[in-house]
Structure formats: C-alpha cells, structure tokens
Design a protein around this motif. Structure first.
Motif, PDB file in Angstrom:
ATOM      1  N   PRO A 316       0.809  -1.220   0.000  1.00 18.74           N
ATOM      2  CA  PRO A 316       0.000   0.000   0.000  1.00 18.74           C
ATOM      3  C   PRO A 316       0.844   1.273   0.000  1.00 18.74           C
ATOM      4  O   PRO A 316       1.841   1.378   0.720  1.00 18.74           O
ATOM      5  CB  PRO A 316      -0.812  -0.105   1.295  1.00 18.74           C
ATOM      6  CG  PRO A 316      -0.809  -1.557   1.645  1.00 18.74           C
ATOM      7  CD  PRO A 316       0.492  -2.104   1.146  1.00 18.74           C
ATOM      8  N   VAL A 317       0.407   2.218  -0.817  1.00 14.97           N
ATOM      9  CA  VAL A 317       0.930   3.577  -0.803  1.00 14.97           C
ATOM     10  C   VAL A 317      -0.222   4.461  -0.326  1.00 14.97           C
ATOM     11  O   VAL A 317      -1.261   4.543  -0.983  1.00 14.97           O
ATOM     12  CB  VAL A 317       1.417   4.023  -2.190  1.00 14.97           C
ATOM     13  CG1 VAL A 317       1.843   5.488  -2.169  1.00 14.97           C
ATOM     14  CG2 VAL A 317       2.572   3.136  -2.648  1.00 14.97           C
ATOM     15  N   VAL A 318      -0.049   5.074   0.839  1.00 18.80           N
ATOM     16  CA  VAL A 318      -1.119   5.823   1.495  1.00 18.80           C
ATOM     17  C   VAL A 318      -0.781   7.308   1.446  1.00 18.80           C
ATOM     18  O   VAL A 318       0.312   7.714   1.852  1.00 18.80           O
ATOM     19  CB  VAL A 318      -1.282   5.365   2.961  1.00 18.80           C
ATOM     20  CG1 VAL A 318      -2.413   6.125   3.644  1.00 18.80           C
ATOM     21  CG2 VAL A 318      -1.529   3.862   3.024  1.00 18.80           C
ATOM     22  N   ILE A 319      -1.730   8.113   0.984  1.00 18.75           N
ATOM     23  CA  ILE A 319      -1.526   9.561   0.962  1.00 18.75           C
ATOM     24  C   ILE A 319      -1.906  10.135   2.317  1.00 18.75           C
ATOM     25  O   ILE A 319      -3.026   9.933   2.787  1.00 18.75           O
ATOM     26  CB  ILE A 319      -2.372  10.229  -0.135  1.00 18.75           C
ATOM     27  CG1 ILE A 319      -2.123   9.590  -1.497  1.00 18.75           C
ATOM     28  CG2 ILE A 319      -2.102  11.740  -0.166  1.00 18.75           C
ATOM     29  CD1 ILE A 319      -0.750   9.794  -2.056  1.00 18.75           C
ATOM     30  N   SER A 320      -0.972  10.838   2.938  1.00 13.22           N
ATOM     31  CA  SER A 320      -1.293  11.560   4.173  1.00 13.22           C
ATOM     32  C   SER A 320      -1.767  12.954   3.796  1.00 13.22           C
ATOM     33  O   SER A 320      -0.979  13.875   3.609  1.00 13.22           O
ATOM     34  CB  SER A 320      -0.083  11.652   5.104  1.00 13.22           C
ATOM     35  OG  SER A 320      -0.431  12.415   6.257  1.00 13.22           O
ATOM     36  N   MET A 321      -3.077  13.096   3.665  1.00 19.62           N
ATOM     37  CA  MET A 321      -3.615  14.412   3.333  1.00 19.62           C
ATOM     38  C   MET A 321      -3.218  15.438   4.387  1.00 19.62           C
ATOM     39  O   MET A 321      -2.894  16.584   4.070  1.00 19.62           O
ATOM     40  CB  MET A 321      -5.128  14.350   3.184  1.00 19.62           C
ATOM     41  CG  MET A 321      -5.598  13.754   1.862  1.00 19.62           C
ATOM     42  SD  MET A 321      -5.486  11.945   1.819  1.00 19.62           S
ATOM     43  CE  MET A 321      -6.973  11.519   2.742  1.00 19.62           C
ATOM     44  N   ALA A 322      -3.227  15.023   5.667  1.00 20.18           N
ATOM     45  CA  ALA A 322      -2.866  15.954   6.740  1.00 20.18           C
ATOM     46  C   ALA A 322      -1.422  16.416   6.619  1.00 20.18           C
ATOM     47  O   ALA A 322      -1.118  17.603   6.778  1.00 20.18           O
ATOM     48  CB  ALA A 322      -3.105  15.294   8.095  1.00 20.18           C
ATOM     49  N   ALA A 323      -0.506  15.478   6.346  1.00 21.31           N
ATOM     50  CA  ALA A 323       0.909  15.852   6.236  1.00 21.31           C
ATOM     51  C   ALA A 323       1.178  16.627   4.950  1.00 21.31           C
ATOM     52  O   ALA A 323       1.934  17.603   4.955  1.00 21.31           O
ATOM     53  CB  ALA A 323       1.782  14.603   6.290  1.00 21.31           C
ATOM     54  N   CYS A 324       0.574  16.214   3.844  1.00 24.28           N
ATOM     55  CA  CYS A 324       0.798  16.916   2.573  1.00 24.28           C
ATOM     56  C   CYS A 324       0.294  18.351   2.640  1.00 24.28           C
ATOM     57  O   CYS A 324       0.923  19.269   2.099  1.00 24.28           O
ATOM     58  CB  CYS A 324       0.110  16.175   1.435  1.00 24.28           C
ATOM     59  SG  CYS A 324       0.863  14.581   1.030  1.00 24.28           S
ATOM     60  N   ASN A 325      -0.833  18.551   3.298  1.00 26.19           N
ATOM     61  CA  ASN A 325      -1.396  19.898   3.404  1.00 26.19           C
ATOM     62  C   ASN A 325      -0.507  20.839   4.215  1.00 26.19           C
ATOM     63  O   ASN A 325      -0.592  22.058   4.062  1.00 26.19           O
ATOM     64  CB  ASN A 325      -2.776  19.854   4.046  1.00 26.19           C
ATOM     65  CG  ASN A 325      -3.818  19.240   3.143  1.00 26.19           C
ATOM     66  OD1 ASN A 325      -3.644  19.148   1.937  1.00 26.19           O
ATOM     67  ND2 ASN A 325      -4.929  18.819   3.732  1.00 26.19           N
ATOM     68  N   THR A 326       0.325  20.275   5.095  1.00 24.06           N
ATOM     69  CA  THR A 326       1.216  21.104   5.914  1.00 24.06           C
ATOM     70  C   THR A 326       2.667  20.998   5.453  1.00 24.06           C
ATOM     71  O   THR A 326       3.573  21.382   6.189  1.00 24.06           O
ATOM     72  CB  THR A 326       1.103  20.705   7.398  1.00 24.06           C
ATOM     73  OG1 THR A 326       1.393  19.308   7.546  1.00 24.06           O
ATOM     74  CG2 THR A 326      -0.305  20.970   7.927  1.00 24.06           C
TER      75      THR A 326
END
Length: 412
Positions: A316-326
């Motif tokens: 799995p490759v999981v996008i961290s929306m929280a980390a990417c946004n910051t």
C-alpha cells in the motif's frame, strides 16, 4: 511524470531506517502532526509505516509527490487484490482496504462504471432541500440538550446528524441504518472489524432489496435505475462507499470544525462575529485536521522509483492528506479562501460528494452556534482524546457547556 522504471534490479526500500512508524497507536493519535514532522525530517516525502501490526505501507508526506501519484492511476492503481492475498483474514485494516466491486477499489473501465453510477445518484440531490433537512435535524438535536447546559457534541450532535442526514438521502429505514452504522464504526475503529464488515454488508443487502421493492426519490433508487444496471452485490458495495464517506468523515469534519471554533480566537470570535465565515473554518480544518487524515490508498503493480526511493509492488501507498497539506514546500501562512488542500483527494478518485459535505457541515456548525452562542469547551483542550486508527482524525468526545436555553421552533 514519475521516474521511469530502470532495468536494474530494485533495492529494498527503507532498510537502513529500522522499524517502521506505527500509525495505529494512541501515541500517534494524540499528536500526529509531531509524527509527520519527525517522519519528514528522517525520510523526506515518503516514510515507512505500519497500518496495523505486520502490515507495512509507504506514507506520502510530500504535497507535490501526492499530486503526481493521484494523477498516475496506471502505475498507482486502487485495486488491492494482489496485496490482500498475503494479508491475514483477521487483519484489523483489511475490511477498510480490501477489494470491493466499487469505484474506490477499482481502476480503468470498472472504476468509471461504478463512479458514473455514484455520481448520478448524488447529482439528483436537491441542495436547497438538503439544507432544509440538515437544519431540521440540527434543531431537533439541539433541542434535545439545550435545556441541560451541557452536551457531548460527538455523541449528541455530530454523529446523529451525519447519520440521520445520510439515511434520509439514501432512503434507508431506521433499523437497517442502525446496523449499517454499527458495522461501519467497527471497520473504522479496527476493533471487531471483520464482524463489522459482516453487519454492514447484511444491512446494505437489505437496503438494496428494500429499494428495489419500494423505490423513492433517493440516492439508492437513482443508482439502482442507472443504465449501468448494477447487480445487487455491486449495489451493496456502492452503498458501503457512501456509508464510509457519509457518516464517519462527515461527523469528524463537523466536530473538528466546532473544536477549532471553540478554541481558536481567530475563529471563535470570527465565526460568531462575522469577520470569518464558517467556510473559512472548514477549510482550515481540511488543511490541518482533515477527517480522513491518511487514506487514498493505491497498490503499485510493480516496483517503482519515486523521489529516489524504491516502492515495492503490491504494497500500500497511502496519501497523508494531513501531512501533505502542511508540507513546508507549499504551505503559506494564508489559509482563508484557500481551497488547495488535498482533503478530498485529487485525480480520477477525487471525492464526488465534496460540495455536499461542505453544505452539510457548514449548516450543522451554523445552526449549533446560532442556537447556543455562549457555548464553551467543558474541559481544557489538552484533556481531549483522539480515537486511535491509521486513517481518521476523530475525537473521542467533545464536551461543552453553555447557558441553558429553551427549545427552538422546529423548521418547517
């Protein structure tokens, strides 16, 4: 475009960094932003994590890297079937990640077929009537506790509001809806997830048969009548997607926005005083504490080189929306009016219901703050606890106090 795959043999990723970072612990849930900063400092845009004990994944922390992956479904497809062959049946995240015949877990023509059906069901929603529905539910719930002077806004407001509104949109009877919600909550929590999956599927099979026999002006009926002519099994899994998106994340969006409004002077004064809109508060939450913090999962079919790091096939490759946004590379100080967050995903799998989620959350927040303008957090913010889990950003409870007031007239 992502780096082409060289002819040389791939190297095992992240071997030199030691144990992977667990995303399922209470410690991670208590302060995920610190974990994101530490991972970014150690690993860069991609970090080795565990979604559950023994379930490795790569977490995407870089905004630009995430956007490239979102828009490359050929090399980052959403189909998990090869991955799940090696996953134990009792894995707590399996029900959340396993293959289903729906848009979320398919690619290519199948994805298009399922997504068109979902979109058709959602497009038929009358937004003016939806706003009225949310207002009626919000006032009814507020009236149930306004005379007491205290409430838990998770249990008493946000969850039942999201639950009632979604079931209204789907045309779902109360008994079926309760079973579906119980199953979905277990899946998100990862506690009793297998049993939760069974409860959910059984409930949605009942809903599908009910709406075939008694069609109505609702999302379920429109999906059943779509030219794609979905089977009962396919319908069950489209409905599972809608339940997954329409209750837990919607509840968390409302709660996290209320928390911001109650604890941050910029918004507490601004939302109530009019200098900042509820929409601005929602967007701040969608940047910093999105209700699905880590999701949008893909499963590369073969080893692939991304940002000088080899990612293995079928992991799995999981996008961290929280980390990417910051991500410091893209984050500026200005959030108000900025809609560039990744909370809804991007590319072909972007959430088709984002505008509906905005409408529901904004009306829910406005109704509560209008009814109880003197509402305050009942405990210090440091005493609030967050529910563990690798995917969501969800408070256990949001206790508040306020001046008791008489019930409001219910909207017509």
């Amino acid at each position: 475009m992502l780096d082409p795959i060289p002819a040389r043999a791939p190297q095992a990723p992240f071997d030199e960094f030691g144990p992977r970072v667990p995303l399922y612990t209470p410690e991670f849930a208590a302060d995920p932003h610190r974990a994101y900063r530490e991972m970014r400092a150690r690993f860069g845009a991609l970090a080795p994590v565990e979604l559950a004990p023994g379930i490795p994944a790569t977490l995407v922390l870089g905004y630009r890297t995430a956007v490239r992956i979102f828009n490359d479904p050929e090399r980052f497809p959403a189909d998990p079937r090869a991955w799940q062959e090696g996953v134990p049946a009792d894995c707590p995240v399996l029900p959340m990640m396993q293959w289903r015949p729906n848009a979320l877990r398919n690619a290519g023509n199948l994805h298009a077929r399922y997504r068109q059906t979902n979109t058709a069901g959602l497009t038929g929603i009358d937004r003016y009537r939806l706003q009225g529905t949310v207002a009626r539910v919000a006032v009814s719930l507020t009236n149930s506790f306004c005379v007491t002077g205290s409430a838990d806004l998770v249990r008493d407001y946000a969850f039942p509001l999201a639950f009632k509104v979604l079931n209204h949109l789907l045309g779902c009877p109360a008994d079926i809806a309760g079973q579906a919600a119980e199953g979905m909550r277990a899946i998100f929590e990862g506690v009793g997830a297998g049993n939760g999956n069974t409860l959910l599927i059984d409930a949605l099979q009942r809903l599908t048969l009910h709406k075939r026999a008694q069609p109505g002006d609702d999302v379920t009926t429109r999906m059943l009548h779509h030219p794609a002519d979905l089977t009962d099994t396919e319908m069950v899994h489209q409905l599972a997607t809608l339940y997954g998106a329409g209750i837990e994340p919607q509840q968390n969006l409302i709660v996290n926005t209320l928390l911001l409004s109650l604890t941050d002077d910029r918004f507490g004064g601004g939302v109530l005083g009019g200098s900042l809109s509820t929409r601005d508060a929602l967007d701040e939450v969608l940047f910093d504490d999105p209700p699905m913090a880590n999701f949008c999962i893909s499963f590369p079919r073969q080893p692939i080189l991304v940002d000088d790091r080899w990612l293995p096939a079928h992991q799995p490759v999981v996008i961290s929306m929280a980390a990417c946004n910051t991500d410091p590379e893209i984050r500026t100080g200005q959030i108000s009016g900025n809609r560039s967050h990744l909370a809804w995903g991007a590319g072909p799998h972007a959430c088709p219901a984002s505008s509906l989620a905005y409408l529901i959350a904004q009306e829910a927040v406005d109704q509560l703050l209008d009814a109880l303008p003197e509402i305050h957090l009942a405990v210090p913010i440091g005493e609030l606890t967050w529910r563990p889990g690798p995917f969501h950003r969800a408070l256990t409870a949001l206790p508040v106090t306020f001046t008791p007031s008489p019930p409001l007239p219910e909207p017509i």
